[in-house]
Design an enzyme around this catalytic site. Structure first.
Site, PDB file in Angstrom:
ATOM      1  N   GLY A   8     107.860 -14.375  54.692  1.00 18.49           N
ATOM      2  CA  GLY A   8     108.610 -15.191  55.641  1.00 18.49           C
ATOM      3  C   GLY A   8     107.833 -16.437  56.034  1.00 18.49           C
ATOM      4  CG  LEU A  83     105.041 -13.654  59.882  1.00 20.49           C
ATOM      5  CD1 LEU A  83     104.846 -15.164  59.860  1.00 20.49           C
ATOM      6  CD2 LEU A  83     104.790 -13.127  61.279  1.00 20.49           C
ATOM      7  CB  THR A  87     115.058 -12.268  63.645  1.00 21.61           C
ATOM      8  OG1 THR A  87     115.827 -13.429  63.307  1.00 21.61           O
ATOM      9  CG2 THR A  87     113.837 -12.191  62.742  1.00 21.61           C
ATOM     10  CE1 TYR A 189     114.088  -8.246  64.821  1.00 25.51           C
ATOM     11  CE2 TYR A 189     114.054  -8.203  67.216  1.00 25.51           C
ATOM     12  CZ  TYR A 189     113.511  -8.625  66.020  1.00 25.51           C
ATOM     13  OH  TYR A 189     112.386  -9.412  66.018  1.00 25.51           O
TER      14      TYR A 189
END
Length: 378
Positions: A8, A83, A87, A189
């Protein structure tokens, strides 16, 4: 450890860490799938984040759900900063398999590779989240420290958005959430971030690989996606304001978050890479300051110099938390981290950057309609 893989690494947080590491003399490899939701349909034109790193790193285009891409990316690396993740809290509640596959599945593939193949990885850093705390830490006058469960639909329907003591059901007083607080996420999440953290801390320990988990609060700053309507309240509000649209504030507007500037987050993450004291530890990364959503909207309007209509609607999303702000005493004392940016300073810099950008189409209403259709927006 001079060779670092950042999954990421073309994203908001990742690109900022990447550039800081390059300035410090690290050789960075980035694995990123350049998701259109974040980078647009033509990243070389539509993604300033991607453009900021493209000629400075070894870039591998691909997903963390690919075993082959992991094998290619890990080769000759000394450390991994993981990462890459889906999200959006709200979006996670109806794209469940996608969030599980990417966040948990992608992490499992990495750990499986580290367990069963030759490599030179010495440290793994995982981007966890404040979302794993659920409603966070509170004090009840009768029962002391408590950890409220998710708020009930029947209460929020009548405008009661407060967190309750799980024992006596009375309103409770907000406290800063420390790393030893109860882990009980209220969204898909949050569950995936909890699982990522636990997997990495458990498996890396068995492999004698140092592991560090960072529980990021609400990260913001120049470079964050203005086109993604699912995550980042500052971006969502900014895109609404710049398109001349009103701002719809959920609940009563008094819900709070801990907003931490991107440069502080990058600095904290690099401390974990470089300091042995961080090995095997988890840290909150925030400012320790709670800012309510009404203040966010008014501050943005002030810096944009816009008289933006602000509607406090009483609407709410299932899975959202009421408050959360971090106790950052551990990262201060152990790693010497201290946030440099105040909310006002950060917002001024962020809005100055937004004013220089081409403003994307406002997709907020479409995202809300998606949630309505799933029964998650009331």
């Amino acid at each position: 450890m001079k060779n670092v893989l950042i999954t990421g690494g073309a994203g908001f947080i990742g690109s900022n860490i990447t550039l800081k590491l390059i300035d410090k003399g690290y050789k960075v490899t980035v694995l990123d799938n350049l998701s259109p939701q974040i980078h647009g349909d033509n990243p070389e034109i539509t993604s300033p984040l991607y453009r900021s790193i493209i000629n400075k790193v070894n870039f591998i285009s691909g997903s963390v759900t690919s075993k082959e891409k992991w094998a290619e990316a890990i080769d000759e690396q000394d450390a991994i900063i993981h990462l890459a993740a889906e999200t959006g809290t709200g979006q996670s509640m109806y794209e469940i398999q996608k969030y599980i596959d990417v966040n948990i599945g992608g992490t499992a593939i990495m750990l499986d590779f580290l367990t069963n193949n030759t490599h030179q990885i010495k440290k793994v850093i995982i981007a966890s989240s404040r979302a794993i705390y659920g409603e966070g830490k509170y004090k009840c006058e009768e029962h002391g420290i408590v950890y409220p469960t998710e708020r009930e639909d029947k209460d929020m329907k009548i405008g009661d958005f407060s967190c309750k003591c799980p024992f006596c059901k009375n309103n409770v007083k907000l406290l800063p959430t420390s790393e030893d607080s109860k882990i009980h996420p209220t969204s898909v999440y949050g569950i995936t971030k909890q699982n990522q953290e636990q997997l990495i801390l458990t498996v890396c320990k068995s492999l004698n690989i140092a592991a560090v988990s960072y529980r990021y609060q609400n990260v913001y700053g120049p470079g964050q996606s203005l086109s993604n309507p699912y995550t980042g309240i500052l971006s969502i509000f900014s895109t609404r304001i710049k398109n001349g649209n009103s701002i719809n504030i959920f609940e009563d507007g008094k819900e709070t978050r801990d907003f931490v500037y991107i440069e502080d987050v990058a600095d904290a993450t690099i401390l974990g890479l470089e300091k042995e004291k961080a090995n095997g530890q988890v840290y909150n990364v925030g400012t320790g300051v709670a800012t309510d959503v009404i203040t966010v909207a008014n501050t943005l309007s002030k810096f944009y110099k816009r008289e933006t209509p602000i509607q406090i609607s009483g609407n709410y999303r299932l899975g959202d938390i009421r408050h959360n702000f971090a106790d950052i005493s551990k990262i201060k004392s152990e790693l010497g981290f201290k946030p440099k940016w105040s909310f006002e300073q950060g917002i001024e810099t962020f809005t100055n950057w937004v004013n220089e950008q081409e403003i994307p189409e406002d997709k907020y209403e479409a995202s809300i309609q998606e949630m309505k259709n799933k029964g998650l927006y009331k």
